[in-house]
Design an enzyme around this catalytic site. Structure first.
Site, PDB file in Angstrom:
ATOM      1  N   ALA A  75      23.702 -17.036  63.419  1.00 17.12           N
ATOM      2  CA  ALA A  75      24.222 -17.465  64.715  1.00 17.12           C
ATOM      3  C   ALA A  75      24.434 -18.978  64.791  1.00 17.12           C
ATOM      4  O   ALA A  75      25.283 -19.447  65.546  1.00 17.12           O
ATOM      5  CB  ALA A  75      23.298 -17.004  65.829  1.00 17.12           C
ATOM      6  N   ASN A 155      15.695 -18.327  74.420  1.00 19.79           N
ATOM      7  CA  ASN A 155      14.761 -17.931  73.378  1.00 19.79           C
ATOM      8  C   ASN A 155      13.313 -18.306  73.676  1.00 19.79           C
ATOM      9  O   ASN A 155      12.394 -17.777  73.072  1.00 19.79           O
ATOM     10  CB  ASN A 155      15.197 -18.537  72.042  1.00 19.79           C
ATOM     11  CG  ASN A 155      15.598 -19.984  72.166  1.00 19.79           C
ATOM     12  OD1 ASN A 155      16.550 -20.318  72.880  1.00 19.79           O
ATOM     13  ND2 ASN A 155      14.876 -20.857  71.506  1.00 19.79           N
ATOM     14  N   GLN A 183      19.587 -13.687  71.691  1.00 20.39           N
ATOM     15  CA  GLN A 183      18.366 -13.050  72.199  1.00 20.39           C
ATOM     16  C   GLN A 183      18.647 -11.833  73.072  1.00 20.39           C
ATOM     17  O   GLN A 183      17.735 -11.047  73.350  1.00 20.39           O
ATOM     18  CB  GLN A 183      17.528 -14.077  72.986  1.00 20.39           C
ATOM     19  CG  GLN A 183      16.993 -15.219  72.147  1.00 20.39           C
ATOM     20  CD  GLN A 183      15.875 -14.793  71.197  1.00 20.39           C
ATOM     21  OE1 GLN A 183      15.256 -13.746  71.341  1.00 20.39           O
ATOM     22  NE2 GLN A 183      15.607 -15.636  70.206  1.00 20.39           N
ATOM     23  N   SER A 203      23.076 -12.705  65.772  1.00 21.71           N
ATOM     24  CA  SER A 203      22.333 -12.876  64.529  1.00 21.71           C
ATOM     25  C   SER A 203      21.587 -11.595  64.183  1.00 21.71           C
ATOM     26  O   SER A 203      20.982 -10.967  65.054  1.00 21.71           O
ATOM     27  CB  SER A 203      21.345 -14.030  64.693  1.00 21.71           C
ATOM     28  OG  SER A 203      20.651 -14.222  63.484  1.00 21.71           O
ATOM     29  N   ALA A 204      21.623 -11.202  62.899  1.00 24.42           N
ATOM     30  CA  ALA A 204      20.971  -9.947  62.492  1.00 24.42           C
ATOM     31  C   ALA A 204      19.446 -10.030  62.542  1.00 24.42           C
ATOM     32  O   ALA A 204      18.780  -9.067  62.910  1.00 24.42           O
ATOM     33  CB  ALA A 204      21.422  -9.568  61.077  1.00 24.42           C
ATOM     34  N   HIS A 205      18.896 -11.211  62.186  1.00 21.94           N
ATOM     35  CA  HIS A 205      17.428 -11.248  62.019  1.00 21.94           C
ATOM     36  C   HIS A 205      16.653 -11.278  63.326  1.00 21.94           C
ATOM     37  O   HIS A 205      15.425 -11.229  63.322  1.00 21.94           O
ATOM     38  CB  HIS A 205      17.011 -12.389  61.089  1.00 21.94           C
ATOM     39  CG  HIS A 205      17.002 -13.763  61.691  1.00 21.94           C
ATOM     40  ND1 HIS A 205      15.849 -14.363  62.135  1.00 21.94           N
ATOM     41  CD2 HIS A 205      17.995 -14.650  61.891  1.00 21.94           C
ATOM     42  CE1 HIS A 205      16.157 -15.573  62.579  1.00 21.94           C
ATOM     43  NE2 HIS A 205      17.448 -15.774  62.449  1.00 21.94           N
ATOM     44  N   CYS A 330       8.248 -27.838  67.753  1.00 18.36           N
ATOM     45  CA  CYS A 330       8.062 -28.098  66.347  1.00 18.36           C
ATOM     46  C   CYS A 330       9.361 -28.697  65.818  1.00 18.36           C
ATOM     47  O   CYS A 330       9.648 -28.672  64.648  1.00 18.36           O
ATOM     48  CB  CYS A 330       7.749 -26.795  65.621  1.00 18.36           C
ATOM     49  SG  CYS A 330       8.632 -25.402  66.310  1.00 18.36           S
TER      50      CYS A 330
HETATM   51  C1  LIG Z   1      17.580 -17.840  66.521  1.00 17.99           C
HETATM   52  C2  LIG Z   1      18.574 -18.318  67.485  1.00 17.99           C
HETATM   53  C3  LIG Z   1      19.758 -18.936  67.056  1.00 17.99           C
HETATM   54  C4  LIG Z   1      20.044 -19.219  65.600  1.00 17.99           C
HETATM   55  O1  LIG Z   1      20.306 -18.050  64.886  1.00 17.99           O
HETATM   56  P1  LIG Z   1      20.277 -18.070  63.287  1.00 17.99           P
HETATM   57  O2  LIG Z   1      20.900 -16.766  62.903  1.00 17.99           O
HETATM   58  O3  LIG Z   1      18.826 -18.143  62.915  1.00 17.99           O
HETATM   59  O4  LIG Z   1      21.058 -19.233  62.826  1.00 17.99           O
HETATM   60  C5  LIG Z   1      20.661 -19.340  68.005  1.00 17.99           C
HETATM   61  N1  LIG Z   1      20.432 -19.148  69.312  1.00 17.99           N
HETATM   62  C6  LIG Z   1      19.324 -18.552  69.770  1.00 17.99           C
HETATM   63  C7  LIG Z   1      19.133 -18.365  71.229  1.00 17.99           C
HETATM   64  C8  LIG Z   1      18.352 -18.128  68.877  1.00 17.99           C
HETATM   65  O5  LIG Z   1      17.245 -17.568  69.325  1.00 17.99           O
END
Ligand SMILES: *Cc1c(COP(=O)(O)O)cnc(C)c1O
Length: 408
Positions: A75, A155, A183, A203-205, A330
């Site tokens: 993402a 997030n 999210q 984002s997949a993860h 962090c």
């Molecule tokens: C984790 C996150 C991202 C970044 O996604 P990645 O796939 O880890 O680069 C962007 N926006 C939000 C709100 C997120 O929680």
């Protein structure tokens, strides 16, 4: 059943890959290893077919069409492509972007860079509950505004923005709306048609898929959005994102979306139940605790609580068999209070006492009870050691105290 430690309750940072997703991915590492761009043989066709299946699964989850899905490395890249791609393509229309202060760094840092190149960015404030004021948004729009970039759900505090209303304003003014949906997608219903979203980062993860793969939804009609690429070479993904596709990751991403599509509703109900159980168990046993952000407009699996008189970092160390995050960023080597909590008007001291709990698909009721007990025990113990808490309990108004540095 015995609880397995440590307990993972930081599902906004990342999620474990669902075993069903792993199973779907396995054949694509070695047996079906083809390059999806190889047009001359079976290996390539099989890979391409798998990619197209995944494209369909992802599109379905957000009510898009497969051709509107562009694969990326995650993402962060999707958001860079959306914002930089639009402002470069539509440069002659204007140079103004509207976003807001509690966005993810992927959005904020992209906007910061564009400011260096002469773009103007308005960072809308948020109300105490974490949501933007729609009148602020209307007032910020100028004839030079070409893009509004606002996240679906935050997030840290899980607060959901009024995207459908934002979409209506954007459409009315003829401005593209990019939305960081990371999210929200797969957790609550996200519908790019109903919500009037023109570009959506996923984002997949964060949805029980693998790391290092994501997508950008790019609207093809009403209106059609065109993008300048930020990665050149080969012209993959209709020229918007060159590079050999991560077929294995994409297969997992698609499967993860399919599972969310089928299970989101029931899972939302279950996780909301667990979240309420966690919140009630903690807050009924501890005084001077405060929820950050709206409870009404909130992701079902998130809660963010400040525990006055207790340093978040000490609390984290005290519950070291539980993985959660603190409200101290962090983002740098020094301990800064979270900019999200700051934007809500949470004082610096209180922000440092905050903990984010992100409950996920694999958390159980037993785990929630264990976490609540550990938090209550630890906060109680730390407060017993805190002279400030003692004084507050004795009725001393700490805000009126004068602090004097000890003489050397
Ligand atoms: C984790 C996150 C991202 C970044 O996604 P990645 O796939 O880890 O680069 C962007 N926006 C939000 C709100 C997120 O929680």
């Amino acid at each position: 059943m015995a609880i397995k430690l440590p307990i993972y309750m930081d599902n906004h940072a990342t999620t474990p890959v669902d075993p069903r997703v792993v199973d779907a991915m396995l054949p694509y590492f070695s047996e079906k290893f083809g390059n999806a761009a190889s047009r001359n043989h079976e290996f390539g066709w099989k890979a391409e077919e798998a990619v197209e299946t995944a494209r369909g699964q992802i599109a379905k989850l957000i009510n898009a069409t497969p051709k509107e899905i562009v694969f990326t490395s995650g993402a962060t890249e999707s958001t860079n492509l959306a914002i930089k791609g639009v402002v470069e393509m539509y440069r002659e229309k204007g140079n103004h972007i509207i976003t807001q202060v509690t966005e993810h760094k992927a959005t904020l840092d992209t906007c910061k860079r564009l400011e260096k190149y002469g773009y103007e960015v308005t960072y809308l404030p948020v109300e105490k509950d974490g949501r933007i004021n729609l009148e602020d948004l209307r007032r910020a729009i100028t004839p030079k505004t070409i893009l509004i970039s606002l996240m679906y759900a935050n997030n840290e505090i899980g607060v959901v923005q009024p995207i459908e209303e934002i979409g209506k304003i954007a459409k009315e003014k003829g401005i593209f709306l990019h939305c960081d949906g990371v999210q929200a997608v797969g957790k609550i219903p996200v519908d790019v048609q109903k919500d009037g979203i023109d570009l959506l980062s996923i984002s997949a993860h964060k949805i029980y898929g693998p790391k290092g793969v994501g997508a950008l939804f790019v609207r093809r009609k009403n209106p059609r959005v065109q993008l300048s690429a930020i990665i050149d070479g080969g012209g993959h993904e209709r020229g918007m994102r060159s590079g050999t596709l991560n077929v294995t990751g994409i297969v997992g991403f698609g499967k993860a979306c399919e599972l969310c599509m089928n299970e989101m509703q029931a899972e939302g109900v279950r996780l909301r139940g667990l979240r309420e159980r966690l919140k009630d168990s903690i807050m009924s046993r501890l005084d001077e605790t405060f929820v950050n952000g709206s409870m009404e407009h909130r992701l079902p699996h998130n809660i963010n609580i400040s525990f006055a008189y207790v340093e978040g970092e000490s609390l984290l160390m005290g519950i070291n068999d539980v993985a959660v995050s603190s409200g101290s960023a962090c983002t740098s080597a020094t301990l800064e209070p979270s900019y999200v909590l700051k934007a809500l008007g949470v004082g610096e001291d209180l922000a440092h006492t905050s903990i984010r709990f992100g409950i996920g698909r694999f958390n159980t009721e037993e785990e929630v009870d264990y976490v609540a007990d550990r938090v209550v025990e630890t906060v109680t113990r730390l407060r017993e050691l805190s002279p400030l808490y003692e004084m507050a309990k004795e009725g001393v108004d700490l805000s009126k105290m004068k602090w004097v540095a000890a003489a050397e």
